[in-house]
Motif scaffolding. Structure first.
Motif, mmCIF file in Angstrom:
data_model
loop_
_atom_site.group_PDB
_atom_site.id
_atom_site.type_symbol
_atom_site.label_atom_id
_atom_site.label_comp_id
_atom_site.label_asym_id
_atom_site.label_seq_id
_atom_site.Cartn_x
_atom_site.Cartn_y
_atom_site.Cartn_z
ATOM 1 N N GLY A 245 7.622 28.231 49.611
ATOM 2 C CA GLY A 245 8.862 28.182 49.005
ATOM 3 C C GLY A 245 9.814 27.072 49.741
ATOM 4 O O GLY A 245 11.058 27.251 49.417
ATOM 5 N N LEU A 246 9.244 26.135 50.505
ATOM 6 C CA LEU A 246 10.006 25.066 51.189
ATOM 7 C C LEU A 246 9.970 23.750 50.725
ATOM 8 O O LEU A 246 9.977 22.843 51.305
ATOM 9 N N ARG A 247 9.583 23.849 49.343
ATOM 10 C CA ARG A 247 9.671 22.527 48.701
ATOM 11 C C ARG A 247 10.184 22.573 47.418
ATOM 12 O O ARG A 247 10.370 23.689 46.676
ATOM 13 N N GLY A 248 11.124 21.548 46.693
ATOM 14 C CA GLY A 248 11.936 21.960 45.530
ATOM 15 C C GLY A 248 10.967 22.616 44.417
ATOM 16 O O GLY A 248 11.705 23.366 43.780
ATOM 17 N N ASP A 249 10.018 22.131 44.230
ATOM 18 C CA ASP A 249 9.129 22.861 43.226
ATOM 19 C C ASP A 249 8.957 24.279 43.376
ATOM 20 O O ASP A 249 8.924 25.135 42.188
ATOM 21 N N SER A 250 8.742 24.667 44.412
ATOM 22 C CA SER A 250 8.565 26.362 44.813
ATOM 23 C C SER A 250 9.677 27.039 45.338
ATOM 24 O O SER A 250 9.488 27.925 45.818
ATOM 25 N N PHE A 251 10.943 26.400 45.445
ATOM 26 C CA PHE A 251 11.980 26.884 46.152
ATOM 27 C C PHE A 251 12.506 28.285 45.666
ATOM 28 O O PHE A 251 12.745 28.972 46.346
ATOM 29 N N HIS A 252 12.541 28.740 44.457
ATOM 30 C CA HIS A 252 12.959 29.956 43.886
ATOM 31 C C HIS A 252 11.950 30.967 43.947
ATOM 32 O O HIS A 252 12.118 31.969 43.313
ATOM 33 N N PHE A 253 10.532 30.557 44.285
ATOM 34 C CA PHE A 253 9.436 31.358 44.103
ATOM 35 C C PHE A 253 9.571 32.872 44.756
ATOM 36 O O PHE A 253 9.297 33.995 44.479
ATOM 37 N N PHE A 254 10.123 33.001 46.017
ATOM 38 C CA PHE A 254 10.284 34.088 46.983
ATOM 39 C C PHE A 254 11.625 34.562 47.485
ATOM 40 O O PHE A 254 11.788 35.321 48.240
ATOM 41 N N LEU A 255 12.764 33.859 46.710
ATOM 42 C CA LEU A 255 14.051 34.469 46.849
ATOM 43 C C LEU A 255 14.255 36.003 46.167
ATOM 44 O O LEU A 255 13.940 35.823 44.928
#
Length: 255
Positions: A245-255
């Protein structure tokens, strides 16, 4: 590997040596020094290294190249096309001798460029599984787009190859990401993927995903520990950041 600093809501990655959450890298012929250079930062995130197609036949310093990976306990194997090149020439015994000469303990069995029956393919898997971890590839026959393999057939082939002794089945994409799992545009055949997963455990499938959007699809679908293959050597670190989750595309996956 321990992160450099603390962040909350970072998903838990499996640890090396992994049995799932794998990153399989395709090495198309890096020099020994270039291999050592990229592994100096990427080694914690490379689980399998494939010497693509037939590059191992022409690559100088092959043994030193393999040793560069082994220095980090990373299994190296020859691309499935090399297996096919030996089989089509009736040199399977020579292929076995080659594996022994270089102490290769992981092999890929494919039939994308040769015509053999599926029972014959499974026979090769059974023989090789007695001495190596076998990765068997499914989906390469879809490359001509004339006779697209239906999902039930993918499941049937994968089930048989796992039963024959394959440790993992590789869902084909080739380095272009436009074959097998994907349409000509690179778009995922989502219905195919979803149906496969109703019968085949995701931990047993390595999804070839050379393109960023393809990697993103499987991470969103299966989580950070999806098995992904055909990853370019220069994409390993970026993929690991995307996984957690530390790339823009996956940023919100695990928040």
């Amino acid at each position: 590997m321990q992160p450099n600093f603390h962040l909350t809501h970072i998903p838990e990655r499996t640890q090396h040596p992994r049995t799932h959450g794998l990153t399989m890298v395709t090495d198309k012929g890096l020099s020994v020094d270039a291999t050592k250079d990229y592994l100096s930062v990427a080694y914690p995130y490379v689980d399998l290294a494939k010497l693509a197609f037939g590059v191992s036949f022409v690559l100088p310093h092959l043994r030193e190249k393999i040793d560069a990976y082994r220095a980090h306990d990373i299994p190296v194997y020859f691309g499935g096309l090399l297996f096919e090149a030996f089989v089509v020439r009736n040199q399977f015994a020579d292929y076995l001798a080659l594996l022994k000469e270089y102490d290769i303990r992981c092999v890929e069995v494919s039939d994308g460029s040769i015509n053999i029956s599926h029972s014959e393919k499974c026979g090769y898997i059974e023989k090789l599984a007695t001495q190596a971890v076998v990765l068997s590839e499914v989906g390469s026959k879809d490359k001509d787009r004339e006779h697209i393999t239906p999902p039930y057939k993918w499941i049937e082939l994968m089930t048989a190859e796992l039963a024959a002794g394959a440790q993992y089945v590789i869902a084909e994409a080739r380095e272009t990401g436009t074959v097998g799992l994907y349409r000509d545009s690179g778009e995922v055949r989502e219905g195919l993927v979803q149906e496969i997963l109703t019968k085949i455990p995701g931990e047993k499938i390595i999804w070839e995903a050379p393109l960023k959007d393809q990697q993103l699809y499987f991470l969103e679908l299966l989580g950070c520990n999806a098995n992904l293959g055909n990853i370019a050597t220069y994409d390993v670190i970026a993929l690991e950041a995307m996984r957690i989750g530390l790339r823009g595309d996956s940023f919100h996956f695990f928040l």
